[in-house]
Design a protein around this motif. Structure first.
Motif, PDB file in Angstrom:
ATOM      1  N   ALA A   1       0.839  -1.208   0.000  1.00  0.00           N
ATOM      2  CA  ALA A   1       0.000   0.000   0.000  1.00  0.00           C
ATOM      3  C   ALA A   1       0.870   1.253   0.000  1.00  0.00           C
ATOM      4  CB  ALA A   1      -0.923  -0.009   1.216  1.00  0.00           C
ATOM      5  N   ALA A   2       1.973   1.220   0.768  1.00  0.00           N
ATOM      6  CA  ALA A   2       2.887   2.368   0.784  1.00  0.00           C
ATOM      7  C   ALA A   2       3.532   2.572  -0.582  1.00  0.00           C
ATOM      8  CB  ALA A   2       3.971   2.155   1.847  1.00  0.00           C
ATOM      9  N   VAL A   3       3.936   1.475  -1.232  1.00  0.00           N
ATOM     10  CA  VAL A   3       4.522   1.579  -2.567  1.00  0.00           C
ATOM     11  C   VAL A   3       3.528   2.191  -3.540  1.00  0.00           C
ATOM     12  CG1 VAL A   3       5.358   0.241  -4.548  1.00  0.00           C
ATOM     13  CG2 VAL A   3       6.194  -0.290  -2.255  1.00  0.00           C
ATOM     14  N   ALA A   4       2.267   1.776  -3.445  1.00  0.00           N
ATOM     15  CA  ALA A   4       1.243   2.314  -4.344  1.00  0.00           C
ATOM     16  C   ALA A   4       1.077   3.817  -4.173  1.00  0.00           C
ATOM     17  CB  ALA A   4      -0.091   1.603  -4.093  1.00  0.00           C
ATOM     18  N   TRP A   5       1.004   4.265  -2.920  1.00  0.00           N
ATOM     19  CA  TRP A   5       0.849   5.696  -2.675  1.00  0.00           C
ATOM     20  C   TRP A   5       2.076   6.469  -3.152  1.00  0.00           C
ATOM     21  CZ3 TRP A   5      -3.374   8.345  -1.702  1.00  0.00           C
ATOM     22  CH2 TRP A   5      -4.470   7.684  -1.159  1.00  0.00           C
ATOM     23  N   MET A   6       3.246   5.906  -2.925  1.00  0.00           N
ATOM     24  CA  MET A   6       4.464   6.614  -3.330  1.00  0.00           C
ATOM     25  C   MET A   6       4.658   6.581  -4.838  1.00  0.00           C
ATOM     26  SD  MET A   6       7.161   5.854  -0.235  1.00  0.00           S
ATOM     27  CE  MET A   6       6.793   4.116   0.022  1.00  0.00           C
ATOM     28  N   THR A   7       4.153   5.550  -5.496  1.00  0.00           N
ATOM     29  CA  THR A   7       4.232   5.494  -6.957  1.00  0.00           C
ATOM     30  C   THR A   7       3.448   6.641  -7.583  1.00  0.00           C
ATOM     31  OG1 THR A   7       4.550   3.093  -7.018  1.00  0.00           O
ATOM     32  CG2 THR A   7       3.634   4.115  -8.989  1.00  0.00           C
ATOM     33  N   GLN A   8       2.256   6.887  -7.075  1.00  0.00           N
ATOM     34  CA  GLN A   8       1.436   7.954  -7.658  1.00  0.00           C
ATOM     35  C   GLN A   8       1.903   9.339  -7.224  1.00  0.00           C
ATOM     36  OE1 GLN A   8      -1.134  10.036  -5.959  1.00  0.00           O
ATOM     37  NE2 GLN A   8      -0.069   9.403  -4.074  1.00  0.00           N
ATOM     38  N   ALA A   9       2.838   9.406  -6.263  1.00  0.00           N
ATOM     39  CA  ALA A   9       3.291  10.702  -5.741  1.00  0.00           C
ATOM     40  C   ALA A   9       4.388  11.332  -6.591  1.00  0.00           C
ATOM     41  CB  ALA A   9       3.770  10.551  -4.304  1.00  0.00           C
ATOM     42  N   GLY A  10       4.808  10.663  -7.662  1.00  0.00           N
ATOM     43  CA  GLY A  10       5.790  11.275  -8.550  1.00  0.00           C
ATOM     44  C   GLY A  10       5.242  12.546  -9.177  1.00  0.00           C
ATOM     45  N   GLN A  11       6.114  13.530  -9.352  1.00  0.00           N
ATOM     46  CA  GLN A  11       5.681  14.815  -9.919  1.00  0.00           C
ATOM     47  C   GLN A  11       6.612  15.232 -11.038  1.00  0.00           C
ATOM     48  OE1 GLN A  11       5.931  16.749  -6.065  1.00  0.00           O
ATOM     49  NE2 GLN A  11       3.716  17.023  -6.008  1.00  0.00           N
ATOM     50  N   LEU A  12       6.021  15.474 -12.199  1.00  0.00           N
ATOM     51  CA  LEU A  12       6.765  15.930 -13.374  1.00  0.00           C
ATOM     52  C   LEU A  12       7.940  14.995 -13.680  1.00  0.00           C
ATOM     53  CD1 LEU A  12       6.522  19.766 -12.659  1.00  0.00           C
ATOM     54  CD2 LEU A  12       5.042  18.334 -14.099  1.00  0.00           C
ATOM     55  N   GLU A  13       9.183  15.453 -13.611  1.00  0.00           N
ATOM     56  CA  GLU A  13      10.305  14.630 -14.076  1.00  0.00           C
ATOM     57  C   GLU A  13      10.937  13.730 -13.022  1.00  0.00           C
ATOM     58  OE1 GLU A  13       9.027  16.003 -17.126  1.00  0.00           O
ATOM     59  OE2 GLU A  13       9.716  17.709 -15.912  1.00  0.00           O
ATOM     60  N   LEU A  14      10.369  13.672 -11.816  1.00  0.00           N
ATOM     61  CA  LEU A  14      11.038  12.888 -10.774  1.00  0.00           C
ATOM     62  C   LEU A  14      10.049  12.419  -9.713  1.00  0.00           C
ATOM     63  CD1 LEU A  14      13.814  11.928  -9.678  1.00  0.00           C
ATOM     64  CD2 LEU A  14      13.882  14.019  -8.323  1.00  0.00           C
ATOM     65  N   ASN A  15      10.285  11.205  -9.219  1.00  0.00           N
ATOM     66  CA  ASN A  15       9.559  10.723  -8.044  1.00  0.00           C
ATOM     67  C   ASN A  15      10.505  10.822  -6.850  1.00  0.00           C
ATOM     68  OD1 ASN A  15       8.483   9.008  -5.947  1.00  0.00           O
ATOM     69  ND2 ASN A  15       7.092   8.166  -7.476  1.00  0.00           N
ATOM     70  N   VAL A  16      10.244  11.764  -5.966  1.00  0.00           N
ATOM     71  CA  VAL A  16      11.161  12.001  -4.849  1.00  0.00           C
ATOM     72  C   VAL A  16      10.947  11.024  -3.696  1.00  0.00           C
ATOM     73  CG1 VAL A  16      11.374  14.440  -5.411  1.00  0.00           C
ATOM     74  CG2 VAL A  16       9.654  13.716  -3.745  1.00  0.00           C
ATOM     75  N   MET A  17       9.951  10.140  -3.820  1.00  0.00           N
ATOM     76  CA  MET A  17       9.651   9.191  -2.743  1.00  0.00           C
ATOM     77  C   MET A  17      10.503   7.923  -2.826  1.00  0.00           C
ATOM     78  SD  MET A  17       7.423  10.949  -1.220  1.00  0.00           S
ATOM     79  CE  MET A  17       6.550  12.451  -1.657  1.00  0.00           C
ATOM     80  N   MET A  18      11.466   7.890  -3.736  1.00  0.00           N
ATOM     81  CA  MET A  18      12.203   6.652  -4.015  1.00  0.00           C
ATOM     82  C   MET A  18      12.893   6.016  -2.812  1.00  0.00           C
ATOM     83  SD  MET A  18      13.764   7.184  -7.840  1.00  0.00           S
ATOM     84  CE  MET A  18      14.560   8.748  -7.490  1.00  0.00           C
ATOM     85  N   PRO A  19      13.504   6.764  -1.885  1.00  0.00           N
ATOM     86  CA  PRO A  19      14.156   6.073  -0.762  1.00  0.00           C
ATOM     87  C   PRO A  19      13.208   5.189   0.040  1.00  0.00           C
ATOM     88  CG  PRO A  19      14.913   8.338  -0.883  1.00  0.00           C
ATOM     89  CD  PRO A  19      13.769   8.223  -1.847  1.00  0.00           C
ATOM     90  N   ALA A  20      12.036   5.719   0.397  1.00  0.00           N
ATOM     91  CA  ALA A  20      11.084   4.938   1.181  1.00  0.00           C
ATOM     92  C   ALA A  20      10.408   3.881   0.324  1.00  0.00           C
ATOM     93  CB  ALA A  20      10.036   5.859   1.809  1.00  0.00           C
ATOM     94  N   LEU A  21      10.173   4.190  -0.947  1.00  0.00           N
ATOM     95  CA  LEU A  21       9.580   3.212  -1.850  1.00  0.00           C
ATOM     96  C   LEU A  21      10.481   1.986  -1.983  1.00  0.00           C
ATOM     97  CD1 LEU A  21       7.843   3.999  -5.246  1.00  0.00           C
ATOM     98  CD2 LEU A  21       9.398   2.065  -5.029  1.00  0.00           C
ATOM     99  N   GLY A  22      11.765   2.242  -2.199  1.00  0.00           N
ATOM    100  CA  GLY A  22      12.711   1.134  -2.296  1.00  0.00           C
ATOM    101  C   GLY A  22      12.772   0.340  -1.007  1.00  0.00           C
ATOM    102  N   SER A  23      12.809   1.039   0.118  1.00  0.00           N
ATOM    103  CA  SER A  23      12.877   0.372   1.414  1.00  0.00           C
ATOM    104  C   SER A  23      11.675  -0.537   1.632  1.00  0.00           C
ATOM    105  CB  SER A  23      12.956   1.402   2.538  1.00  0.00           C
ATOM    106  OG  SER A  23      12.982   0.787   3.805  1.00  0.00           O
ATOM    107  N   ALA A  24      10.494  -0.079   1.240  1.00  0.00           N
ATOM    108  CA  ALA A  24       9.285  -0.893   1.400  1.00  0.00           C
ATOM    109  C   ALA A  24       9.375  -2.171   0.571  1.00  0.00           C
ATOM    110  CB  ALA A  24       8.053  -0.081   0.997  1.00  0.00           C
ATOM    111  N   LEU A  25       9.871  -2.051  -0.636  1.00  0.00           N
ATOM    112  CA  LEU A  25      10.044  -3.233  -1.485  1.00  0.00           C
ATOM    113  C   LEU A  25      11.072  -4.193  -0.894  1.00  0.00           C
ATOM    114  CD1 LEU A  25      10.008  -2.004  -5.196  1.00  0.00           C
ATOM    115  CD2 LEU A  25       8.573  -3.784  -4.198  1.00  0.00           C
TER     116      LEU A  25
END
Length: 461
Positions: free
Chosen positions: A342-366
């Motif tokens: 669920a966290a990955v899903a929310w962080m996936t959609q949180a990308g803005q324009l040319e970059l998704n800044v949520m990558m550290p936590a997204l990677g950690s969740a995976l």
């Protein structure tokens, strides 16, 4: 503690004297005392592998000279061999996109390389963290690439654990092919089946989920390294994206290829697909764990059709109690994995324009989801599933107490007369096998054979 003073664009800052990292890492340690969790080891090594590949890809006239390349490569190889992993110290929750971790890696490699060349920590001569270790790179492209490589490293371990569990279910399925039991639908007695059929199905679905995990692998091999900032390829050497991808393919043994450099920074779609496959695995493991716990319930007042090996006392107050703790643990892990998805899903959609800044936590969740499931599945298999015993007498007792056996009489005497047999069994408590024998429909032994054939083969003709 002894310190050395380093300077960056913000000014001076203290760095522990014995640290191989530098000022930007030290600032991050002070800024982000969040979880107390250091970076995932597969992720550290994946990021270092990128630095090694980049150094080789950048070694050409006017870019990175051979001396600096060799020093950077040698430093990377030491880290990949397991040295200095304690120098990667930035919390998993940090600056967006992972700039702090990227600089942690750059600084450690630069200091190791410089000391090897006769320099000193923190002076960054002749090798600079940004100018040389980070040459042609950006946090924007190295971090998502490192997440992909780390997942590729974890995937075989997860698959192996699930395959071993599937094989155990299949083994039980073969051994218990003729162990008749009552199926249950709506948690009520149903037609005859076998333990073998039930457990073989668990193995089958786990194999199916493994194919879903494997299907994501080619997508993880498509990287955006070389996109530099915003996917533009700014400040990269000619042909760098292709050369660095080829180098990573050689180093990892994976079919790494350069993909759309901009899209791979904007979108975390491929990682979300992986998370979705992991979620599917967790859901199936949860369902199977629930079944195992039901089948093992009792042992006197529950189903008790199987017995799990005791691995610890089950109660601090009830002597002799044994609980299905390994599958309880697996349930808990699966629920946590669903939260990570669920966290990955929310962080996936949180990308803005040319970059998704949520990558550290997204990677950690995976990383957490993959590691937790790998360890939990392996533990449940080794500590419980491999020692599972089928209580055949209990299965026999239940199947012949079930009025659902009257269903087998439909082709011979019709639905209405079979229903009368079922009602008689329910009213008198007599097994169906005794009633059919008393009515002269068939002998009890012939009925037993009919039950076995129906349960094992799914047909009675």
């Amino acid at each position: 503690m002894n310190y050395r003073i380093e300077k960056d664009s913000l000014g001076e800052f203290k760095v522990p004297a014995d640290a191989w990292y530098g000022i930007q890492t030290a600032r991050a340690v002070e800024n982000f005392p969040i979880s107390g969790r250091k970076p995932d080891v597969d992720f550290i090594k994946a990021h270092v592998l990128i630095k090694l590949a980049a150094a080789r890809a950048n070694c050409q006239p006017g870019w990175l000279d051979a001396q600096r390349r060799d020093a950077i490569v040698a430093a990377c190889e030491r880290i990949l061999a397991g040295e200095f992993l304690d120098q990667f110290v930035v919390d998993r929750f940090q600056a967006g996109a992972g700039t702090s971790h990227n600089m942690n890696t750059n600084e450690v490699i630069a200091n190791l390389a410089n000391v090897a060349l006769g320099g000193k920590k923190g002076e960054y001569k002749p090798i600079h963290p940004n100018d040389h270790v980070n040459m042609g790179q950006s946090t924007n492209d190295t971090i998502p690439t490192a997440i992909r490589l780390a997942c590729l490293a974890k995937l075989p371990r997860l698959k192996a654990a699930v395959e071993t569990m599937a094989a155990e279910f299949e083994r039980i399925g073969r051994e218990e092919r003729d162990t008749v039991k009552s199926a249950r639908t709506h948690l009520q007695d149903a037609v005859p089946t076998t333990i073998g059929r039930e457990f073989a199905a668990y193995g089958w679905i786990l194999r199916r989920v493994i194919t879903e995990l494997e299907a994501v692998r080619p997508r993880l091999c498509e990287i955006g390294l070389g996109g530099s900032a915003a996917g533009t390829g700014l400040n990269t050497a000619p042909g760098y994206p292709q050369r660095v991808a080829e180098e990573l393919a050689r180093l990892t043994g994976e079919p790494i290829v350069a993909s759309d450099l901009t899209a791979q920074m904007q979108s975390m779609y491929d990682l979300q697909r992986l998370s979705g496959a992991i979620r599917s695995l967790a859901l199936e493991l949860t369902r199977i764990s629930n079944d195992i716990r039901l089948l093992a319930s009792g042992p006197r007042t529950g189903l008790g059709e199987i017995t799990l090996p005791p691995v610890q006392p089950g109660s601090s107050i009830m002597p002799g109690k044994v609980n299905p703790v390994m599958f309880e643990m697996l349930n808990q892990v699966c629920y946590q994995v669903l939260g990570q998805d669920a966290a990955v899903a929310w962080m996936t959609q949180a990308g803005q324009l040319e970059l998704n800044v949520m990558m550290p936590a997204l990677g950690s969740a995976l990383f957490d989801a993959m590691d937790w499931l790998t360890h939990a599945v392996a533990a449940a298999t080794e500590r419980n599933l491999k020692g599972l015993k089928v209580n055949r007498a209990r299965c026999y007792e239940f199947i012949h107490a079930s009025v659902g056996l009257a269903t087998l009489l439909n082709p011979r005497i019709g639905y209405m007369k079979a229903a009368e047999i079922a009602k008689e069994s329910e009213k008198t408590g007599k097994p169906v096998r005794e009633i059919v024998a008393a009515h002269g429909i068939m002998s009890a032994e012939a009925f037993d054979a009919l039950v076995l054939k129906a349960a094992r083969d799914g047909r009675i003709d």
